[in-house]
Scaffold this active site. Sequence first.
Site, PDB file in Angstrom:
ATOM      1  N   ASN A 132      22.962   0.044 -15.624  1.00 28.63           N
ATOM      2  CA  ASN A 132      23.481   0.665 -14.303  1.00 28.63           C
ATOM      3  C   ASN A 132      23.475  -0.560 -13.147  1.00 28.63           C
ATOM      4  OD1 ASN A 132      20.740   0.651 -14.389  1.00 28.63           O
ATOM      5  ND2 ASN A 132      20.425   1.955 -12.889  1.00 28.63           N
ATOM      6  N   GLU A 154      24.011  -0.847  -9.048  1.00 23.86           N
ATOM      7  CA  GLU A 154      23.725  -0.165  -7.909  1.00 23.86           C
ATOM      8  C   GLU A 154      24.342  -0.952  -6.786  1.00 23.86           C
ATOM      9  OE1 GLU A 154      19.675   0.876  -7.396  1.00 23.86           O
ATOM     10  OE2 GLU A 154      19.820   2.391  -9.000  1.00 23.86           O
ATOM     11  N   CYS A 166      26.612   3.994 -13.158  1.00 25.11           N
ATOM     12  CA  CYS A 166      25.688   4.440 -14.442  1.00 25.11           C
ATOM     13  C   CYS A 166      25.788   3.632 -15.519  1.00 25.11           C
ATOM     14  CB  CYS A 166      25.727   5.881 -15.066  1.00 25.11           C
ATOM     15  SG  CYS A 166      25.210   7.136 -13.537  1.00 25.11           S
ATOM     16  N   GLU A 174      25.713   4.239 -18.471  1.00 26.13           N
ATOM     17  CA  GLU A 174      26.620   4.871 -19.677  1.00 26.13           C
ATOM     18  C   GLU A 174      28.222   4.472 -19.482  1.00 26.13           C
ATOM     19  OE1 GLU A 174      24.273   6.333 -18.036  1.00 26.13           O
ATOM     20  OE2 GLU A 174      23.202   8.005 -19.220  1.00 26.13           O
TER      21      GLU A 174
HETATM   22  N1  THU Z   1      21.420   6.470 -13.954  1.00 25.87           N
HETATM   23  C1  THU Z   1      22.267   6.057 -14.897  1.00 25.87           C
HETATM   24  O1  THU Z   1      22.403   4.709 -15.199  1.00 25.87           O
HETATM   25  N2  THU Z   1      22.554   6.886 -16.147  1.00 25.87           N
HETATM   26  C2  THU Z   1      22.166   8.130 -15.754  1.00 25.87           C
HETATM   27  O2  THU Z   1      22.695   9.059 -16.813  1.00 25.87           O
HETATM   28  C3  THU Z   1      21.480   8.789 -14.811  1.00 25.87           C
HETATM   29  C4  THU Z   1      21.267   7.818 -13.754  1.00 25.87           C
HETATM   30  C5  THU Z   1      21.432   5.372 -13.022  1.00 25.87           C
HETATM   31  C6  THU Z   1      22.105   5.621 -11.588  1.00 25.87           C
HETATM   32  C7  THU Z   1      21.384   4.751 -10.575  1.00 25.87           C
HETATM   33  O3  THU Z   1      21.368   3.578 -10.608  1.00 25.87           O
HETATM   34  C8  THU Z   1      19.791   5.086 -11.172  1.00 25.87           C
HETATM   35  O4  THU Z   1      20.023   5.449 -12.420  1.00 25.87           O
HETATM   36  C9  THU Z   1      19.178   6.113 -10.459  1.00 25.87           C
HETATM   37  O5  THU Z   1      19.807   7.504 -10.344  1.00 25.87           O
END
Ligand code: THU
Length: 161
Positions: free
Chosen positions: A62, A64, A73, A75
């Site tokens: 991920n 941000e 995210c 995925e």
């Molecule tokens: N996040 C993911 O990378 N995948 C998910 O399926 C759920 C959430 C990340 C997004 C954000 O950077 C952090 O987790 C908190 O939500």
Amino acid sequence: MDAHQYKFTYTIHKDKRMLAPADQSLINEAVMASQRAYAPYSNFKVGVAIRTSDAHVITGANQENGAFPIGQCAERVALYAMIHSAGRVPVDTVAIVVDNKNQKTPASPCGACRQMLNEYRSHQQTPMRLLLTLATGGQVIEINDISDLLPLAFDGSFLGQ
Ligand code: THU
């Protein structure tokens, strides 16, 4: 009235060592990928490793942003990398690993990522398995097919695809 019920079956393995060696190493790749997350705001690091049907492994984590909504995210980072590097080959298994000290159980993909994974699933003949676990180890949740997590999904078939 015609009531319908939706059921799905998934497996919880006590430890990744219960899995086939290829699945264990896919999880290891996802753990390594989680260390490349950029998650200074949530501290919730997610690593993903995708194994294609021709045994290529592509990873993502991920990313941000100070402008929160534009973060991405793990995925989807991994999926886009896969399409770019390996092409639209069928996906066999997706390992999703969380590295966060407050998270005691594996996390499953958010709704948007389910939708995105299912998009590619709808174009392949074979299931797209998920393996969910923590970077620190412990139980692995095995979901046989991403489509199990998205009943009554909207997909390209509604658009004549
Ligand atoms: N996040 C993911 O990378 N995948 C998910 O399926 C759920 C959430 C990340 C997004 C954000 O950077 C952090 O987790 C908190 O939500």
